[in-house]
Scaffold this motif. Structure first.
Motif, short mmCIF file in Angstrom:
data_model
loop_
_atom_site.label_atom_id
_atom_site.label_comp_id
_atom_site.label_asym_id
_atom_site.label_seq_id
_atom_site.Cartn_x
_atom_site.Cartn_y
_atom_site.Cartn_z
N GLN A 86 1.81 11.49 3.47
CA GLN A 86 1.14 10.26 3.87
C GLN A 86 2.05 9.07 3.57
O GLN A 86 2.91 9.15 2.69
CB GLN A 86 -0.21 10.11 3.15
N SER A 87 1.85 7.97 4.31
CA SER A 87 2.78 6.85 4.25
C SER A 87 2.09 5.54 3.90
O SER A 87 0.86 5.40 4.01
CB SER A 87 3.48 6.69 5.61
N THR A 88 2.91 4.56 3.49
CA THR A 88 2.45 3.20 3.26
C THR A 88 3.57 2.22 3.58
O THR A 88 4.75 2.58 3.52
CB THR A 88 1.98 3.00 1.80
N SER A 92 3.33 -3.64 -2.85
CA SER A 92 2.71 -3.59 -4.18
C SER A 92 2.04 -2.22 -4.33
O SER A 92 1.73 -1.56 -3.33
CB SER A 92 1.69 -4.71 -4.36
N TYR A 93 1.84 -1.79 -5.55
CA TYR A 93 1.30 -0.45 -5.77
C TYR A 93 -0.09 -0.31 -5.18
O TYR A 93 -0.97 -1.14 -5.40
CB TYR A 93 1.29 -0.13 -7.27
N THR A 94 -0.27 0.77 -4.41
CA THR A 94 -1.51 0.99 -3.68
C THR A 94 -1.80 2.48 -3.58
O THR A 94 -0.98 3.32 -3.98
CB THR A 94 -1.41 0.37 -2.27
N ASP A 95 -2.98 2.81 -3.04
CA ASP A 95 -3.34 4.20 -2.76
C ASP A 95 -2.84 4.59 -1.38
O ASP A 95 -2.70 3.75 -0.49
CB ASP A 95 -4.86 4.40 -2.80
N LEU A 96 -2.58 5.88 -1.16
CA LEU A 96 -2.36 6.41 0.17
C LEU A 96 -3.72 6.82 0.75
O LEU A 96 -4.75 6.63 0.11
CB LEU A 96 -1.40 7.59 0.10
N SER A 97 -3.72 7.35 1.96
CA SER A 97 -5.00 7.71 2.60
C SER A 97 -5.81 8.66 1.74
O SER A 97 -7.03 8.54 1.63
CB SER A 97 -4.74 8.34 3.97
#
Length: 206
Positions: A86-88, A92-97
């Motif tokens: 999965q991609s982003t 800034s630090y985040t969740d993936l799907s």
């Protein structure tokens, strides 16, 4: 529950008071289903008091400030994984799907965090891929670069590599803590991909 009074030698014919019974004779290893059940029953634990938790198969003692796992085979740990790539494009630090992977573990004030992933940037994308761990629950710690996998791809090509790291986190609030992997890039709009993400956490006591 009453505070433990230690050891006492009783003499023949001595009458046991309620205090004697509660303080001397009730000092076995108490068994509870979960940490929550223990905390509800033992509202004022005493240093050296022991218990067994069925939920984690752990023997724990009270250090005077927190319940900590006794070392050896009863050391609590937990692991989780997400295989899907999965991609982003977030900087800034985040969740993936699919959030995480994430584990929840009853810890003392220290824990060993081990995590890994296959990281990829490709085509015309040049930049950094970063993976770190946020802590929530009894303790709140944001994901940060100081304890992150941080890869820089400096060529215009599709590149994938697998990396991992481990670090000891201290200063936790003893109790139920959740450890969740988070992801970030460096350049806005540049897509970075993570696959076969893994995390393991081992309670290191206090």
């Amino acid at each position: 529950m009453a505070a433990g009074l230690g050891f006492k030698t009783f003499t023949t014919g001595e009458v046991l008071s309620a205090g004697d019974t509660n303080g001397y004779l009730m000092q076995g290893v108490l068994v509870f289903a979960t940490a929550a059940a223990r905390d509800a029953a033992i509202t004022s634990p005493q240093e050296g008091q022991a218990c067994y938790l069925k939920s984690t198969d752990a023997v724990m003692t009270y250090s005077g400030s927190a319940w900590v796992a006794v070392g050896g085979s009863t050391q609590a740990s937990s692991a989780a994984a997400v295989a899907t790539a999965q991609s982003t494009t977030s900087t800034s630090y985040t969740d993936l799907s699919t959030v995480g992977p994430s584990v929840t573990l009853t810890t003392g004030t220290k824990a060993l965090i081990i995590f890994a992933a296959s990281c990829q940037t490709g085509g015309a994308n040049i930049g950094r891929t970063k993976m770190a761990v946020a802590i929530s629950g009894a303790t709140t710690v944001a994901a940060a670069d100081a304890n992150a996998i941080d890869l820089y791809f400096g060529v215009v090509a599709t590149i994938q590599t697998r990396v991992g790291m481990a670090y000891l986190v201290t200063g936790l609030t003893a109790g139920s803590n959740t450890f969740t992997a988070k992801y970030s890039g460096e350049q806005s709009g540049v897509s970075i991909t993570f696959a076969n993400r893994q995390i393991s956490v081992i309670d290191m006591g206090s």
